[in-house]
Motif scaffolding. Structure first.
Motif, PDB file in Angstrom:
ATOM      1  N   ILE A  69       0.852  -1.187   0.000  1.00 31.48           N
ATOM      2  CA  ILE A  69       0.000   0.000   0.000  1.00 31.48           C
ATOM      3  C   ILE A  69       0.886   1.236   0.000  1.00 31.48           C
ATOM      4  O   ILE A  69       1.947   1.260   0.654  1.00 31.48           O
ATOM      5  N   SER A  70       0.472   2.252  -0.756  1.00 33.33           N
ATOM      6  CA  SER A  70       1.227   3.500  -0.797  1.00 33.33           C
ATOM      7  C   SER A  70       0.266   4.646  -1.054  1.00 33.33           C
ATOM      8  O   SER A  70      -0.864   4.430  -1.507  1.00 33.33           O
ATOM      9  N   GLY A  71       0.727   5.847  -0.776  1.00 36.04           N
ATOM     10  CA  GLY A  71      -0.118   7.007  -0.960  1.00 36.04           C
ATOM     11  C   GLY A  71       0.611   8.123  -1.671  1.00 36.04           C
ATOM     12  O   GLY A  71       1.842   8.216  -1.600  1.00 36.04           O
ATOM     13  N   ASP A  72      -0.145   8.931  -2.382  1.00 34.72           N
ATOM     14  CA  ASP A  72       0.380  10.111  -3.053  1.00 34.72           C
ATOM     15  C   ASP A  72      -0.479  11.285  -2.599  1.00 34.72           C
ATOM     16  O   ASP A  72      -1.573  11.495  -3.126  1.00 34.72           O
ATOM     17  N   ASN A  73       0.031  12.025  -1.627  1.00 32.08           N
ATOM     18  CA  ASN A  73      -0.769  13.115  -1.056  1.00 32.08           C
ATOM     19  C   ASN A  73      -1.077  14.196  -2.092  1.00 32.08           C
ATOM     20  O   ASN A  73      -2.162  14.789  -2.077  1.00 32.08           O
ATOM     21  N   ALA A  74      -0.136  14.454  -2.989  1.00 33.75           N
ATOM     22  CA  ALA A  74      -0.341  15.503  -3.989  1.00 33.75           C
ATOM     23  C   ALA A  74      -1.507  15.164  -4.912  1.00 33.75           C
ATOM     24  O   ALA A  74      -2.185  16.063  -5.423  1.00 33.75           O
ATOM     25  N   ARG A  75      -1.727  13.878  -5.126  1.00 37.51           N
ATOM     26  CA  ARG A  75      -2.806  13.441  -6.009  1.00 37.51           C
ATOM     27  C   ARG A  75      -4.013  12.916  -5.249  1.00 37.51           C
ATOM     28  O   ARG A  75      -4.955  12.424  -5.868  1.00 37.51           O
ATOM     29  N   ASN A  76      -3.964  13.023  -3.915  1.00 37.60           N
ATOM     30  CA  ASN A  76      -5.071  12.503  -3.092  1.00 37.60           C
ATOM     31  C   ASN A  76      -5.428  11.074  -3.486  1.00 37.60           C
ATOM     32  O   ASN A  76      -6.609  10.722  -3.626  1.00 37.60           O
ATOM     33  N   THR A  77      -4.402  10.271  -3.666  1.00 42.27           N
ATOM     34  CA  THR A  77      -4.602   8.923  -4.171  1.00 42.27           C
ATOM     35  C   THR A  77      -3.873   7.915  -3.295  1.00 42.27           C
ATOM     36  O   THR A  77      -2.754   8.185  -2.833  1.00 42.27           O
ATOM     37  N   VAL A  78      -4.499   6.784  -3.081  1.00 39.04           N
ATOM     38  CA  VAL A  78      -3.840   5.668  -2.405  1.00 39.04           C
ATOM     39  C   VAL A  78      -3.873   4.469  -3.344  1.00 39.04           C
ATOM     40  O   VAL A  78      -4.836   4.274  -4.093  1.00 39.04           O
ATOM     41  N   TYR A  79      -2.797   3.719  -3.334  1.00 42.56           N
ATOM     42  CA  TYR A  79      -2.635   2.596  -4.245  1.00 42.56           C
ATOM     43  C   TYR A  79      -2.498   1.287  -3.463  1.00 42.56           C
ATOM     44  O   TYR A  79      -2.058   1.270  -2.316  1.00 42.56           O
ATOM     45  N   LEU A  80      -2.856   0.211  -4.148  1.00 43.05           N
ATOM     46  CA  LEU A  80      -2.582  -1.120  -3.628  1.00 43.05           C
ATOM     47  C   LEU A  80      -1.974  -1.929  -4.763  1.00 43.05           C
ATOM     48  O   LEU A  80      -2.663  -2.285  -5.721  1.00 43.05           O
ATOM     49  N   GLN A  81      -0.677  -2.175  -4.659  1.00 42.61           N
ATOM     50  CA  GLN A  81       0.010  -3.016  -5.629  1.00 42.61           C
ATOM     51  C   GLN A  81      -0.118  -4.464  -5.173  1.00 42.61           C
ATOM     52  O   GLN A  81       0.282  -4.798  -4.057  1.00 42.61           O
ATOM     53  N   MET A  82      -0.687  -5.294  -6.014  1.00 41.98           N
ATOM     54  CA  MET A  82      -0.933  -6.686  -5.665  1.00 41.98           C
ATOM     55  C   MET A  82      -0.150  -7.586  -6.608  1.00 41.98           C
ATOM     56  O   MET A  82      -0.398  -7.582  -7.821  1.00 41.98           O
ATOM     57  N   ASN A  83       0.798  -8.320  -6.069  1.00 43.92           N
ATOM     58  CA  ASN A  83       1.625  -9.239  -6.837  1.00 43.92           C
ATOM     59  C   ASN A  83       1.362 -10.673  -6.396  1.00 43.92           C
ATOM     60  O   ASN A  83       0.804 -10.915  -5.319  1.00 43.92           O
ATOM     61  N   SER A  84       1.783 -11.601  -7.220  1.00 45.99           N
ATOM     62  CA  SER A  84       1.639 -13.033  -6.913  1.00 45.99           C
ATOM     63  C   SER A  84       0.210 -13.344  -6.471  1.00 45.99           C
ATOM     64  O   SER A  84      -0.012 -14.013  -5.455  1.00 45.99           O
TER      65      SER A  84
END
Length: 116
Positions: A69-84
């Motif tokens: 999980i990561s966030g980009d405050n400038a873009r008001n966006t949170v991500y979830l990178q899902m592998n395997s």
């Protein structure tokens, strides 16, 4: 009006990857944390990953080492990178924002399907 909009779900084969995004529009005062939850058919909604305003992260044991999980405050966006990805990761994934006033905001959900 606050909106959380998820995207990035889809159908993927086992072992593949997806990246979910959640864009927050509107104003939420004092967000304590943001997270991703999932709900599979017949099961309760469960926390997958969370990130605090200070950048600390937490993961469900079932996804540790595979999801980030990561966030980009400038873009008001949170991500979830899902592998395997595994078939048992199949669920509707929901974005959540939790404020200091104990208010929870939810997105509409995005379907992730992992085929074996």
């Amino acid at each position: 009006q606050v909106q959380l909009v998820e995207s990035g779900g889809g159908l993927v084969q086992a072992g593949g990857s997806l990246r979910l995004s959640c864009v927050v529009s509107g104003r939420i005062f004092n967000i304590n944390s943001m997270g991703w939850y999932r709900q599979a058919p017949g099961k309760e909604r469960e926390l997958v990953a969370a990130i605090t305003s200070g950048g600390s992260t937490d993961y469900a044991d079932s996804v540790k080492g595979r999801f980030t999980i990561s966030g980009d405050n400038a873009r008001n966006t949170v991500y979830l990178q899902m592998n395997s990805l595994k078939p048992e990761d199949t669920a509707v994934y929901y974005c959540n924002a939790h404020s200091a006033s104990n208010t929870d905001y939810w997105g509409q959900g995005t379907q992730v399907t992992v085929s074996s």
